[in-house]
Design an enzyme around this catalytic site. Sequence first.
Site, PDB file in Angstrom:
ATOM      1  N   LYS A 121       4.542  -2.752  -6.428  1.00  0.00           N
ATOM      2  CA  LYS A 121       5.865  -3.364  -6.680  1.00  0.00           C
ATOM      3  C   LYS A 121       5.760  -4.442  -7.763  1.00  0.00           C
ATOM      4  O   LYS A 121       6.546  -4.469  -8.703  1.00  0.00           O
ATOM      5  CB  LYS A 121       6.427  -3.994  -5.383  1.00  0.00           C
ATOM      6  CG  LYS A 121       6.555  -3.000  -4.225  1.00  0.00           C
ATOM      7  CD  LYS A 121       7.141  -3.650  -2.971  1.00  0.00           C
ATOM      8  CE  LYS A 121       6.255  -4.715  -2.326  1.00  0.00           C
ATOM      9  NZ  LYS A 121       4.956  -4.207  -1.822  1.00  0.00           N
ATOM     10  N   ARG A 129      12.842  -7.219   3.619  1.00  0.00           N
ATOM     11  CA  ARG A 129      11.628  -6.746   4.268  1.00  0.00           C
ATOM     12  C   ARG A 129      11.945  -6.115   5.624  1.00  0.00           C
ATOM     13  O   ARG A 129      11.081  -5.606   6.296  1.00  0.00           O
ATOM     14  CB  ARG A 129      10.775  -7.978   4.484  1.00  0.00           C
ATOM     15  CG  ARG A 129       9.301  -7.862   4.443  1.00  0.00           C
ATOM     16  CD  ARG A 129       8.759  -7.259   3.194  1.00  0.00           C
ATOM     17  NE  ARG A 129       7.358  -7.512   3.108  1.00  0.00           N
ATOM     18  CZ  ARG A 129       6.758  -8.090   2.088  1.00  0.00           C
ATOM     19  NH1 ARG A 129       7.430  -8.443   1.039  1.00  0.00           N
ATOM     20  NH2 ARG A 129       5.467  -8.271   2.104  1.00  0.00           N
ATOM     21  N   ARG A 152      -7.864  -5.845  -6.165  1.00  0.00           N
ATOM     22  CA  ARG A 152      -6.796  -6.622  -6.817  1.00  0.00           C
ATOM     23  C   ARG A 152      -7.259  -8.033  -7.148  1.00  0.00           C
ATOM     24  O   ARG A 152      -7.945  -8.684  -6.375  1.00  0.00           O
ATOM     25  CB  ARG A 152      -5.561  -6.711  -5.925  1.00  0.00           C
ATOM     26  CG  ARG A 152      -4.570  -7.723  -6.505  1.00  0.00           C
ATOM     27  CD  ARG A 152      -3.181  -7.624  -5.984  1.00  0.00           C
ATOM     28  NE  ARG A 152      -3.075  -7.806  -4.563  1.00  0.00           N
ATOM     29  CZ  ARG A 152      -1.926  -7.687  -3.903  1.00  0.00           C
ATOM     30  NH1 ARG A 152      -0.841  -7.346  -4.558  1.00  0.00           N
ATOM     31  NH2 ARG A 152      -1.874  -7.872  -2.621  1.00  0.00           N
ATOM     32  N   ARG A 209      -6.484 -12.525  -3.622  1.00  0.00           N
ATOM     33  CA  ARG A 209      -5.491 -13.098  -2.711  1.00  0.00           C
ATOM     34  C   ARG A 209      -6.067 -13.242  -1.310  1.00  0.00           C
ATOM     35  O   ARG A 209      -6.781 -12.356  -0.836  1.00  0.00           O
ATOM     36  CB  ARG A 209      -4.241 -12.197  -2.667  1.00  0.00           C
ATOM     37  CG  ARG A 209      -3.119 -12.765  -3.495  1.00  0.00           C
ATOM     38  CD  ARG A 209      -1.945 -11.867  -3.611  1.00  0.00           C
ATOM     39  NE  ARG A 209      -1.375 -11.431  -2.340  1.00  0.00           N
ATOM     40  CZ  ARG A 209      -0.263 -10.727  -2.244  1.00  0.00           C
ATOM     41  NH1 ARG A 209       0.383 -10.381  -3.343  1.00  0.00           N
ATOM     42  NH2 ARG A 209       0.197 -10.345  -1.077  1.00  0.00           N
ATOM     43  N   ARG A 245      -0.822  -5.920   7.674  1.00  0.00           N
ATOM     44  CA  ARG A 245       0.346  -5.865   6.777  1.00  0.00           C
ATOM     45  C   ARG A 245       0.911  -4.445   6.732  1.00  0.00           C
ATOM     46  O   ARG A 245       2.123  -4.250   6.673  1.00  0.00           O
ATOM     47  CB  ARG A 245      -0.048  -6.345   5.374  1.00  0.00           C
ATOM     48  CG  ARG A 245      -0.222  -7.865   5.317  1.00  0.00           C
ATOM     49  CD  ARG A 245      -1.002  -8.305   4.089  1.00  0.00           C
ATOM     50  NE  ARG A 245      -0.359  -7.994   2.842  1.00  0.00           N
ATOM     51  CZ  ARG A 245      -0.987  -7.922   1.668  1.00  0.00           C
ATOM     52  NH1 ARG A 245      -2.287  -8.155   1.597  1.00  0.00           N
ATOM     53  NH2 ARG A 245      -0.333  -7.622   0.579  1.00  0.00           N
TER      54      ARG A 245
END
Length: 212
Positions: free
Chosen positions: A13, A88, A123, A156, A167
């Site tokens: 996203k 969300r 990431r 992160r 998640r």
Amino acid sequence: MNLVLLGAPGAGKGTQAEVISNRLSIPIISTGAILREAVAAGTPLGVQAKTCMDAGELVPDELIISIIKQRLTAEDCSHGFILDGVPRNVSQADALKEMGVAVDAVIDIDVPDADIIARLSGRRVCGKCSAPYHLINKPPVVEGVCDVCGAPLVARADDSEATVSERLRVYHKNTEPLIDYYQKQGKLFVVDGSQSIQETTRLVFAVIEALS
Ligand code: AP5
């Protein structure tokens, strides 16, 4: 154009939002980025949000709604915006509707869970401007340094394997029902996000151009 980007954690996203924002000159409103800034600054919002974020849980709706209400009043939103990571759940989507936020299209970036863990373990994000990178799929020009603002790249805190699993669980339970919610309104467009970043961008823009 007011767009919502939907998808699992790590679906891409933020990556696609950046390209859309640059090409259409509309701002990205990422609740995740706003919350991370608040955590880093140690504000009351950040203190409240941190426990939920570290656990991979959703931050309470009332905090998110108040962030969005405030952000959407800014001048840069007057010609459109990209909502990245919000709504969300169905109650956040209902709240947007009650606020009078017109959503033109919802682009669901569809990626199988199996690909998500690999993506998130590689990431890196800019510690200053939050631009997303990947060690293999989207490396910066200079190792460890943001191409956009030159700040150092960091991993992160919520990208550990255990937090990513939680998640994903939260995504399937709370966020996935939005697919049906927006499909019933005729606003949903699904793109295959398991392709390369460039191919996913091509698919995203095929949707946007068909809407323009
Ligand atoms: P948030 O920051 O919104 O995280 P998320 O939705 O879990 O999504 P991510 O940012 O992890 O992934 P992404 O889809 O943007 O993927 P990216 O482009 O970076 O939220 C964090 C937390 O804040 C939540 O857990 C929650 O606690 C809280 N929160 C936020 N909003 C909330 C809300 N509305 N309500 C309640 N709580 C909220 O890509 C991932 C990696 O893959 C990158 O390295 C990228 O380079 C790479 N990549 C991207 N696309 C591709 C591709 N096509 N092929 C290969 N690699 C790719």
